[in-house]
Motif scaffolding. Structure first.
Motif, PDB file in Angstrom:
ATOM      1  N   GLN A 130       1.777  12.439  -6.513  1.00 16.32           N
ATOM      2  CA  GLN A 130       1.935  10.980  -6.587  1.00 16.32           C
ATOM      3  C   GLN A 130       3.227  10.592  -7.293  1.00 16.32           C
ATOM      4  O   GLN A 130       3.885   9.631  -6.925  1.00 16.32           O
ATOM      5  CB  GLN A 130       0.743  10.343  -7.295  1.00 16.32           C
ATOM      6  N   GLU A 131       3.590  11.348  -8.301  1.00 16.61           N
ATOM      7  CA  GLU A 131       4.792  11.031  -9.062  1.00 16.61           C
ATOM      8  C   GLU A 131       6.072  11.405  -8.318  1.00 16.61           C
ATOM      9  O   GLU A 131       7.106  10.787  -8.531  1.00 16.61           O
ATOM     10  CB  GLU A 131       4.764  11.754 -10.413  1.00 16.61           C
ATOM     11  N   ASN A 132       6.009  12.423  -7.459  1.00 16.51           N
ATOM     12  CA  ASN A 132       7.227  12.955  -6.863  1.00 16.51           C
ATOM     13  C   ASN A 132       7.427  12.659  -5.378  1.00 16.51           C
ATOM     14  O   ASN A 132       8.547  12.719  -4.896  1.00 16.51           O
ATOM     15  CB  ASN A 132       7.286  14.465  -7.080  1.00 16.51           C
ATOM     16  N   LEU A 133       6.351  12.378  -4.651  1.00 16.52           N
ATOM     17  CA  LEU A 133       6.498  12.038  -3.241  1.00 16.52           C
ATOM     18  C   LEU A 133       6.649  10.527  -3.089  1.00 16.52           C
ATOM     19  O   LEU A 133       6.027   9.761  -3.825  1.00 16.52           O
ATOM     20  CB  LEU A 133       5.271  12.498  -2.433  1.00 16.52           C
ATOM     21  N   SER A 134       7.458  10.119  -2.147  1.00 18.78           N
ATOM     22  CA  SER A 134       7.599   8.688  -1.873  1.00 18.78           C
ATOM     23  C   SER A 134       6.282   8.170  -1.287  1.00 18.78           C
ATOM     24  O   SER A 134       5.474   8.960  -0.782  1.00 18.78           O
ATOM     25  CB  SER A 134       8.738   8.452  -0.880  1.00 18.78           C
ATOM     26  N   PRO A 135       6.051   6.868  -1.309  1.00 26.80           N
ATOM     27  CA  PRO A 135       4.820   6.331  -0.716  1.00 26.80           C
ATOM     28  C   PRO A 135       4.666   6.739   0.755  1.00 26.80           C
ATOM     29  O   PRO A 135       3.564   7.053   1.207  1.00 26.80           O
ATOM     30  CB  PRO A 135       4.983   4.814  -0.855  1.00 26.80           C
ATOM     31  N   ARG A 136       5.762   6.742   1.488  1.00 30.99           N
ATOM     32  CA  ARG A 136       5.722   7.140   2.901  1.00 30.99           C
ATOM     33  C   ARG A 136       5.311   8.616   3.039  1.00 30.99           C
ATOM     34  O   ARG A 136       4.500   8.977   3.890  1.00 30.99           O
ATOM     35  CB  ARG A 136       7.100   6.904   3.510  1.00 30.99           C
ATOM     36  N   GLU A 137       5.884   9.470   2.179  1.00 27.29           N
ATOM     37  CA  GLU A 137       5.534  10.883   2.208  1.00 27.29           C
ATOM     38  C   GLU A 137       4.068  11.092   1.817  1.00 27.29           C
ATOM     39  O   GLU A 137       3.370  11.899   2.418  1.00 27.29           O
ATOM     40  CB  GLU A 137       6.433  11.682   1.266  1.00 27.29           C
ATOM     41  N   GLN A 138       3.613  10.340   0.811  1.00 30.43           N
ATOM     42  CA  GLN A 138       2.220  10.459   0.382  1.00 30.43           C
ATOM     43  C   GLN A 138       1.264  10.104   1.513  1.00 30.43           C
ATOM     44  O   GLN A 138       0.272  10.795   1.747  1.00 30.43           O
ATOM     45  CB  GLN A 138       1.950   9.542  -0.814  1.00 30.43           C
TER      46      GLN A 138
ATOM     47  N   VAL B 196       7.968  16.784   4.637  1.00 32.07           N
ATOM     48  CA  VAL B 196       6.995  16.393   3.614  1.00 32.07           C
ATOM     49  C   VAL B 196       6.332  17.638   3.036  1.00 32.07           C
ATOM     50  O   VAL B 196       6.162  17.750   1.817  1.00 32.07           O
ATOM     51  CB  VAL B 196       5.942  15.419   4.202  1.00 32.07           C
TER      52      VAL B 196
ATOM     53  N   HIS C 103       8.741  19.397   0.697  1.00 33.84           N
ATOM     54  CA  HIS C 103       8.868  18.665  -0.557  1.00 33.84           C
ATOM     55  C   HIS C 103       7.597  18.848  -1.402  1.00 33.84           C
ATOM     56  O   HIS C 103       7.672  19.125  -2.602  1.00 33.84           O
ATOM     57  CB  HIS C 103       9.131  17.187  -0.278  1.00 33.84           C
TER      58      HIS C 103
END
Length: 182
Positions: free
Chosen positions: A127-135, A169, A172
């Protein structure tokens, strides 16, 4: 009933494609692969025909199916060669192997004592490192098990574009998860 007839027709089409082109695809793969990877030519050829099976509806309309088979074979071989370049073979004797195993066991124990390994730690790091789109994409593909084609349709992009997004994704996320376990 008509669906079963359609599946049978599709299977026959792929079988005919396989009979007509397998040997050419295998020879191309063998010529493109080097060294000990030449033995992988049959595997590559089989993967090409699995892809053809999956994409048969589009392939039936393709203006040059044999060309598609050749390009797919070429790209699969290049991907195999690229991934194998990263692998190094190191030969060590038994004494050295024992020393390495002892060090590894000690390192694993130390890492187990110092490393946070809970699912919550991994989720928090993602949650801290992936962008919202990646999440969102990560969640849909890996937790909801939505396949690449469905995601491509949902986002209005091609299947290969979605595969590339998922790959990025995943790469990452893997680096983030790896950092949690350091």
């Amino acid at each position: 009933m008509s669906e079963l007839v359609g599946q049978e027709t599709g299977r026959r089409w792929v079988e005919a494609l396989y009979r007509e082109n397998y040997e050419v695809v295998r020879r191309l793969a063998r010529s493109l692969l080097t060294g000990n990877l030449k033995s992988m030519a049959e595997d590559v050829a089989q993967e090409v025909f699995v892809d053809a099976q999956e994409q048969q509806e589009a392939l039936k309309r393709h203006p040059n199916v044999r060309g598609w088979l050749m390009l797919t074979t070429k790209y699969k071989c290049f991907n195999l060669l690229r991934t194998r370049k990263k692998v190094q073979v190191i030969y060590i004797d038994d004494e050295e192997m024992e020393r390495i195993e002892d060090e590894h066991c000690a390192w694993q124990l130390q890492a187990a004592l110092e490393t946070p390994r809970s699912r919550e730690d991994v989720d928090r790091a993602l949650q801290e490192n992936l962008s919202p789109r990646e999440q969102t994409l990560f969640h849909q593909h890996y937790e909801e098990h939505i396949d690449c084609e469905q995601l491509a349709a949902r986002y209005g992009v091609g299947r290969e574009a979605m595969r590339l997004r998922i790959y990025r994704v995943e790469r990452h996320a893997r680096s983030v998860i790896h950092s949690v376990f350091r």
